[in-house]
Design a protein around this motif. Structure first.
Motif, PDB file in Angstrom:
ATOM      1  N   ALA A 147      -4.242  -1.170 -14.347  1.00 54.41           N
ATOM      2  CA  ALA A 147      -5.068  -0.004 -14.670  1.00 54.41           C
ATOM      3  C   ALA A 147      -4.729   0.566 -16.044  1.00 54.41           C
ATOM      4  N   PRO A 148      -5.740   0.755 -16.903  1.00 56.81           N
ATOM      5  CA  PRO A 148      -5.478   1.291 -18.241  1.00 56.81           C
ATOM      6  C   PRO A 148      -5.421   2.810 -18.282  1.00 56.81           C
ATOM      7  N   ASP A 149      -5.912   3.482 -17.236  1.00 60.20           N
ATOM      8  CA  ASP A 149      -5.921   4.942 -17.222  1.00 60.20           C
ATOM      9  C   ASP A 149      -5.783   5.429 -15.791  1.00 60.20           C
ATOM     10  N   ILE A 150      -5.591   6.732 -15.647  1.00 57.58           N
ATOM     11  CA  ILE A 150      -5.293   7.302 -14.337  1.00 57.58           C
ATOM     12  C   ILE A 150      -6.499   7.234 -13.403  1.00 57.58           C
ATOM     13  N   LEU A 151      -7.726   7.380 -13.930  1.00 56.90           N
ATOM     14  CA  LEU A 151      -8.912   7.313 -13.077  1.00 56.90           C
ATOM     15  C   LEU A 151      -9.059   5.921 -12.471  1.00 56.90           C
ATOM     16  N   THR A 152      -8.864   4.901 -13.283  1.00 57.65           N
ATOM     17  CA  THR A 152      -8.943   3.532 -12.766  1.00 57.65           C
ATOM     18  C   THR A 152      -7.890   3.293 -11.699  1.00 57.65           C
ATOM     19  N   LEU A 153      -6.701   3.819 -11.906  1.00 55.45           N
ATOM     20  CA  LEU A 153      -5.638   3.661 -10.915  1.00 55.45           C
ATOM     21  C   LEU A 153      -6.004   4.364  -9.617  1.00 55.45           C
ATOM     22  N   ASP A 154      -6.553   5.573  -9.696  1.00 58.75           N
ATOM     23  CA  ASP A 154      -6.952   6.301  -8.484  1.00 58.75           C
ATOM     24  C   ASP A 154      -8.006   5.525  -7.704  1.00 58.75           C
ATOM     25  N   LEU A 155      -8.997   4.966  -8.421  1.00 56.64           N
ATOM     26  CA  LEU A 155     -10.041   4.194  -7.747  1.00 56.64           C
ATOM     27  C   LEU A 155      -9.472   2.929  -7.114  1.00 56.64           C
ATOM     28  N   ALA A 156      -8.536   2.277  -7.809  1.00 56.94           N
ATOM     29  CA  ALA A 156      -7.908   1.080  -7.249  1.00 56.94           C
ATOM     30  C   ALA A 156      -7.089   1.428  -6.012  1.00 56.94           C
ATOM     31  N   ARG A 157      -6.447   2.585  -6.029  1.00 60.96           N
ATOM     32  CA  ARG A 157      -5.672   3.003  -4.853  1.00 60.96           C
ATOM     33  C   ARG A 157      -6.583   3.261  -3.656  1.00 60.96           C
TER      34      ARG A 157
END
Length: 503
Positions: free
Chosen positions: A99-109
Motif C-alpha cells: 500500500a502506498p498510502d493509508i487509504l489504500t491500506l485501510d481498504l486492503a484491510r
C-alpha cells in the motif's frame, strides 16, 4: 445430511493442516498490525481516525461477514468458499503490504477481513464434513490451538519482524500462510454443501453488518467521550433498532442466516456463551498488560514480551491436552473447570501485594493461560457438534461471529471500565477535566501525560491509584468469568437427548 460433491478419500490430516494454517494467519494479521501501527504512521502518515481503521476495518468486516460466509458455504460449497477466502486473503495481504498510502491500506484491510470470514467459515464447515466422532473434537482442538497461537504470539513475532525487516513483511508472512492454506485445501478438502440451503439471506446480512458497524463505532467512541455522549447514545439506539430488525427478518426466513430456534437448545446456547468468555478472561489482557508493562512499569519491549510468554505459552500445549482428555472427561467439565482456573488466576493477580516484584505475576499469568487453554481447544469442535452436520456452516458462522465481535466489544468496554475505575481512584486529585484526562492517559500507558495533567501528583502516587483500579478490574473479570463457568457447566452438561428435545 450434506451432499458430497467429490468422492471421499482425501487425507483428513492434510485437510486439517489447511484449516490450521488459515486459522493461525487471521489473528496474526490482527495483533501484528496493532503492533505495527507506530511504524505505519511514520511511513504512511494519516489522521488518527485513518490509522485506527487499519485495525478496525479488519475486525469489522471479519466479524460482520462470518455468518453470511457460513450461509454461503452451506449453499455453494464449503471447499469452494474456503479456497476463495484463502486465495483472496493472500491477495489482500499482498495489497496491504504494498500500500502506498493509508487509504489504500485501510481498504486492503477491509478486504482482508472479508476474505478471512470466507476462509474461516468455509474451512471449519468443510473440516466438519471430513472428520467424524471423537476425531472431530480432536481436530477442532488443533484448529483452536492454531488460532490461539496466532492471537497470543502475534505481538511478539510481529515486533521481531518489524525490527528486522519493517512492517510490510508482516503482510508478506500472512500472505504466505494464506497461499499455503489455499494450496493445501485444494488438494485435501472434499466438496460438500447443504442441499436444503437457499443461499444468502441478503436482507439479514445487510442489517446485521450495519448493526455491528454502529456498535463498533459506539464502543470505539465511548472511552473517549463517555457513554452519555449524545452521538454514542444515538449509535447505541441504532444498534438496538438493528438487533430488533435483524430478529424480525430472520424470524420470517424459511432458511435464515441465524436460526433463532437453535438457541432453545441449551447446549448450543452454552457454546455461544463459551465463545465470548476468552474475550474478557484472556484477550483483553493481551492488550492491557503490554501497555502497563512498557508504559507504566518501565519495562523494555523485550522484557514485556518475556512476561507475556507466561500468559500465552499454555496455548501451545493445553488445548491439545484438552482434546485428548475429552475422551474420558466431558467437555462441560473441561470447559467449566478451565474457566474456574482462569478466574482463579485473575483473582490471584489482583491480590498480589502492591510491592510484589514483576516476577510474582508469572504464576497468575500461567494460571490464566492454562485455564483458558482448556475450553480453547474444545470450543470450535463443540460449535459444530451441537447441531446437525448439514448446518455446520451456519453454526460455525454464529460461533465465530460471537467470538470475534466479542473480542472487539470486550476491549472497548473493559477499557472504558478501567478508565472509570481509575477516575474513581483519582477522585479529588485535581479538577475533574484534568483528572478524567489523567485517567485516560494512564489506561493508554502514557504516564508522562498523566503527570502533566495532574502536576500535583507524584509518579508513584499515580501508579498506585492505577494499580488499585487495575486490581479491582481483575476481580470484576474474575467474578464474571466464574459466573460464566457455572452457566457453561450447566448448559453444556445437559444430555444430548434432552437438549435435542429443546431444539
Amino acid at each position: 445430511m450434506s451432499r458430497m460433491i467429490n468422492p471421499p478419500g482425501r487425507h483428513p490430516g492434510a485437510a486439517l493442516l489447511a484449516v490450521c494454517l488459515a486459522a493461525a494467519a487471521m489473528p496474526l494479521t490482527f495483533t501484528g498490525t496493532a503492533v505495527a501501527l507506530p511504524a505505519i504512521a511514520r511511513d504512511l502518515g494519516g489522521s488518527p481516525v485513518a490509522l485506527a481503521w487499519v485495525t478496525n476495518a479488519f475486525m469489522l468486516t471479519f466479524g460482520a461477514c462470518l455468518m453470511a460466509a457460513g450461509a454461503l458455504a452451506d449453499a455453494h460449497g464449503r471447499r469452494r468458499v474456503f479456497l476463495a477466502g484463502t486465495g483472496g486473503f493472500a491477495l489482500a495481504s499482498l495489497a496491504a503490504g504494498l500500500a502506498p498510502d493509508i487509504l489504500t491500506l485501510d481498504l486492503a484491510r477491509a478486504a482482508q477481513g472479508l476474505a478471512a470470514a470466507a476462509a474461516f467459515s468455509g474451512g471449519m464447515a468443510a473440516l466438519a464434513q471430513t472428520v467424524e466422532g471423537p476425531a472431530r473434537l480432536r481436530a477442532f482442538s488443533l484448529v483452536g490451538t492454531a488460532f490461539g497461537v496466532g492471537l497470543a504470539f502475534g505481538p511478539i513475532a510481529s515486533g521481531t519482524i518489524i525490527d528486522a525487516a519493517g512492517w510490510r513483511m508482516i503482510f508478506a508472512l500472512v500472505a504466505a500462510l494464506g497461499l499455503a492454506a489455499c494450496l493445501a485445501g485444494a488438494r485435501a478438502l472434499t466438496e460438500s454443501r447443504d442441499p436444503a440451503a437457499t443461499g444468502l439471506d441478503r436482507a439479514g446480512a445487510v442489517v446485521f453488518t450495519l448493526t455491528l458497524t454502529l456498535l463498533t463505532f459506539a464502543t470505539l467512541r465511548a472511552p473517549e467521550t463517555g457513554w452519555s455522549d449524545p452521538l454514542v447514545i444515538l449509535l447505541l439506539a441504532g444498534t438496538l433498532a438493528g438487533i430488533w430488525g435483524f430478529i424480525r427478518i430472520e424470524a420470517r426466513q424459511a432458511r435464515p442466516m441465524l436460526d433463532l430456534s437453535l438457541f432453545r437448545n441449551p447446549r448450543f446456547a452454552g457454546v455461544q456463551l463459551l465463545a465470548a468468555a476468552p474475550a474478557y478472561g484472556f484477550v483483553v489482557l493481551l492488550v492491557l498488560l503490554p501497555v502497563r508493562f512498557v508504559g507504566l512499569d518501565g519495562m523494555t519491549a523485550t522484557e514485556a514480551g518475556r512476561m507475556m510468554i507466561a500468559l500465552s505459552a499454555p496455548l501451545l500445549v493445553v488445548p491439545l491436552l484438552a482434546g485428548r482428555a475429552a475422551r474420558w472427561i466431558s467437555p462441560a467439565r473441561l470447559c467449566g473447570g478451565g474457566l474456574v482456573i482462569n478466574a482463579a488466576g485473575l483473582a490471584w493477580a489482583a491480590l498480589l501485594p502492591a510491592d510484589a516484584p514483576p516476577a510474582a505475576l508469572i504464576g497468575p499469568l500461567l494460571t490464566i493461560g492454562i485455564g483458558i487453554g482448556l475450553p480453547w481447544g474444545l470450543m470450535d469442535g463443540l460449535a459444530v457438534s451441537v447441531v446437525a452436520s448439514d448446518r455446520a456452516g451456519m453454526a460455525t458462522g454464529i460461533f465465530s461471529t460471537i467470538r470475534v465481535a466479542g473480542e472487539g466489544i470486550a476491549l472497548a468496554v473493559v477499557g472504558a471500565l478501567l478508565s472509570g475505575l481509575t477516575l474513581a481512584q483519582l477522585a479529588g486529585a485535581g479538577p475533574m477535566d484534568a483528572t478524567r484526562l489523567a485517567a485516560r492517559r494512564l489506561v493508554a500507558g502514557d504516564a508522562a501525560a498523566a503527570l502533566a495533567a495532574l502536576p500535583g501528583q507524584s509518579h508513584a502516587a499515580l501508579l498506585a491509584h492505577f494499580d488499585a483500579a487495575f486490581d479491582l478490574l481483575l476481580l470484576i473479570l474474575a467474578a464474571v468469568t466464574l459466573a460464566t463457568a457455572l452457566v457453561v457447566f450447566v448448559m453444556l452438561g445437559r444430555s444430548r437427548d434432552r437438549a435435542a428435545a429443546c431444539a
